[in-house]
Design a protein around this motif. Structure first.
Motif, PDB file in Angstrom:
ATOM      1  N   ASP A  42      65.371  -6.700  19.860  1.00 52.10           N
ATOM      2  CA  ASP A  42      65.597  -5.203  19.972  1.00 52.10           C
ATOM      3  C   ASP A  42      64.973  -4.697  21.405  1.00 52.10           C
ATOM      4  N   THR A  43      65.483  -3.399  21.633  1.00 54.74           N
ATOM      5  CA  THR A  43      65.096  -3.012  23.060  1.00 54.74           C
ATOM      6  C   THR A  43      63.819  -2.855  23.372  1.00 54.74           C
ATOM      7  N   PRO A  44      63.206  -3.233  24.379  1.00 56.22           N
ATOM      8  CA  PRO A  44      61.412  -3.047  24.753  1.00 56.22           C
ATOM      9  C   PRO A  44      61.362  -1.833  25.315  1.00 56.22           C
ATOM     10  N   SER A  45      60.124  -1.510  25.263  1.00 54.69           N
ATOM     11  CA  SER A  45      59.446  -0.553  26.312  1.00 54.69           C
ATOM     12  C   SER A  45      58.939  -1.347  27.536  1.00 54.69           C
ATOM     13  N   VAL A  46      59.390  -0.581  28.646  1.00 57.35           N
ATOM     14  CA  VAL A  46      58.661  -0.968  29.747  1.00 57.35           C
ATOM     15  C   VAL A  46      57.991  -0.011  30.594  1.00 57.35           C
ATOM     16  N   SER A  47      57.163  -0.237  31.380  1.00 58.40           N
ATOM     17  CA  SER A  47      56.025   0.416  32.164  1.00 58.40           C
ATOM     18  C   SER A  47      55.840  -0.100  33.609  1.00 58.40           C
ATOM     19  N   TRP A  48      55.587   0.449  34.485  1.00 59.47           N
ATOM     20  CA  TRP A  48      55.105  -0.390  35.690  1.00 59.47           C
ATOM     21  C   TRP A  48      54.385   0.468  36.488  1.00 59.47           C
ATOM     22  N   SER A  49      53.598  -0.067  37.464  1.00 59.99           N
ATOM     23  CA  SER A  49      52.532   0.640  38.259  1.00 59.99           C
ATOM     24  C   SER A  49      52.806   1.069  39.802  1.00 59.99           C
ATOM     25  N   ASP A  50      52.193   1.974  40.350  1.00 65.49           N
ATOM     26  CA  ASP A  50      52.643   2.566  41.651  1.00 65.49           C
ATOM     27  C   ASP A  50      53.799   3.188  41.380  1.00 65.49           C
ATOM     28  N   VAL A  51      53.757   4.244  40.513  1.00 62.53           N
ATOM     29  CA  VAL A  51      55.050   5.174  40.394  1.00 62.53           C
ATOM     30  C   VAL A  51      55.001   6.221  41.178  1.00 62.53           C
ATOM     31  N   ASP A  52      56.181   6.492  42.012  1.00 55.67           N
ATOM     32  CA  ASP A  52      56.117   7.637  42.952  1.00 55.67           C
ATOM     33  C   ASP A  52      56.850   8.817  41.839  1.00 55.67           C
ATOM     34  N   PRO A  53      56.166   9.654  41.584  1.00 50.77           N
ATOM     35  CA  PRO A  53      56.637  11.035  40.606  1.00 50.77           C
ATOM     36  C   PRO A  53      57.907  11.423  41.324  1.00 50.77           C
ATOM     37  N   THR A  54      58.019  11.734  42.336  1.00 55.67           N
ATOM     38  CA  THR A  54      59.424  12.138  42.922  1.00 55.67           C
ATOM     39  C   THR A  54      60.627  11.390  42.906  1.00 55.67           C
ATOM     40  N   ALA A  55      60.348   9.928  42.573  1.00 48.89           N
ATOM     41  CA  ALA A  55      61.601   8.927  42.624  1.00 48.89           C
ATOM     42  C   ALA A  55      62.106   8.544  41.531  1.00 48.89           C
TER      43      ALA A  55
END
Length: 342
Positions: A42-55
């Protein structure tokens, strides 16, 4: 990623941080840990660090080992592609290719499933991508070309070029292309893709079938838009590396190429694919790019077409051709290995 050869099979450099990938079954990706197809169906959830909120970001998930790592003729299989993702909210993005879980065929061994996150330089053209990657077009996806065509910006590009240039130089020396073919290794890479989806990847072994047609895509760095170049594909191992009495066998030679526009050049030797003789071992196929510092050249050279006798291609020397015609370099290159294929 280096331990499992994701670098260099898919990527030139490893990402600087690790994405968190969680499946509804409760399992997580753990940097190479083995999971079952049932766990990741099944489709996973994905997250990551150092996120640019405008990108905006792209999530890319592929299998380079199709149908097997030993024989990856369908590499890569595209398992998931989502673009224009805001922050880490996958639901905010546009799905180009729906998620499908792992499904390695019986008897094909372990497959590597690689999920990467890419920061976009801007919004990607959704309609064009959907047209380019319909639901049935999962096979022979090429991560490198997809990223190169949609993402690379100057700083990242230079970093990648530097890493690949180092590998190229080392490979030329390890494989003795220096000094068998050229005196110095190039520091830049010619990127090459065939219609089969195959790419030339700095010394990886390819089959004659994979390179039977003229490449459909070539790219190299051009510092001056009106500069002229010479491109050559040559085999120094004719009839074999142990007995190279016909060194070199020239497979392709194009001069007066303006920038990266190969169609603007003059073909002196028409392309013929690799065809190593039986029991002659691995041959080195060297793709070399030279700059023409004096501009247009008119070589004293009898053109060779695809129907010419093989004897006319023997005993060519790109080193001598370069000196005779005042070429600079090689300024860029690439190479692959191939052996006889029944």
């Amino acid at each position: 990623m280096e331990a499992h050869q994701v670098v260099p099979d898919l990527l030139d450099v490893a990402p600087s941080s690790v994405a968190t990938v969680k499946y509804p079954s409760g399992v997580e990706m753990n940097q190479g840990g083995e999971l079952t197809p049932t766990q990741v169906k099944d489709t996973p959830s994905v997250s990551w660090s150092d996120v640019d909120p405008t990108a905006l970001y792209t999530v890319l998930f592929t299998d380079p080992d199709a149908p097997s790592r030993a024989n990856p003729i369908y590499s890569e299989v595209l398992h998931w592609l989502v673009v224009n993702v805001q922050k880490t909210d996958i639901s905010s993005g546009v799905t180009i290719m729906e998620y499908v879980g792992s499904g390695p065929p019986d008897g094909t061994g372990l497959h590597r499933y690689v999920l990467t996150i890419w920061k976009q330089p801007g919004a990607l053209p959704v309609d064009e991508l959907k047209a380019a990657f319909p639901p049935t077009a999962r096979l022979r996806f090429n991560s490198r070309n997809f990223i190169a065509n949609n993402f690379y910006q100057a700083k990242f590009d230079e970093h990648v070029r530097e890493k690949r240039g180092l590998r190229l130089s080392t490979g030329f020396k390890d494989q003795q292309i220096v000094p068998d073919v050229v005196d110095e290794a190039p520091v830049l890479t010619v990127e090459v893709k065939y219609a089969s989806g195959t790419i030339i990847n700095l010394g990886a072994e390819l089959t004659p079938a994979q390179v039977k047609d003229i490449p459909e895509y070539l790219s190299w760095r051009v510092d001056e838009p009106n500069a002229l170049y010479t491109l050559c594909l040559t085999d120094p191992d004719a009839p074999s590396r142990a007995d190279p009495k016909y060194r070199e066998f020239v497979h392709w030679l194009v001069v007066n190429v303006r920038g990266q526009d190969l169609s603007s050049g003059q073909t002196l030797v028409e392309y013929v694919p690799s065809s190593p003789g039986k029991d002659t071992g691995l041959h080195r196929y060297c793709l070399l790019l030279y700059k023409q510092p004096t501009g247009f050249i008119s070589p004293d050279f009898k053109p060779i077409n695809s129907s010419s006798s093989r004897e006319e291609r023997r005993s060519f020397r790109i080193r001598d051709f370069a000196v005779k015609n005042g070429l600079q370099g090689p300024v860029a290159g690439n190479y692959y290995l191939a052996q006889y294929q029944d």
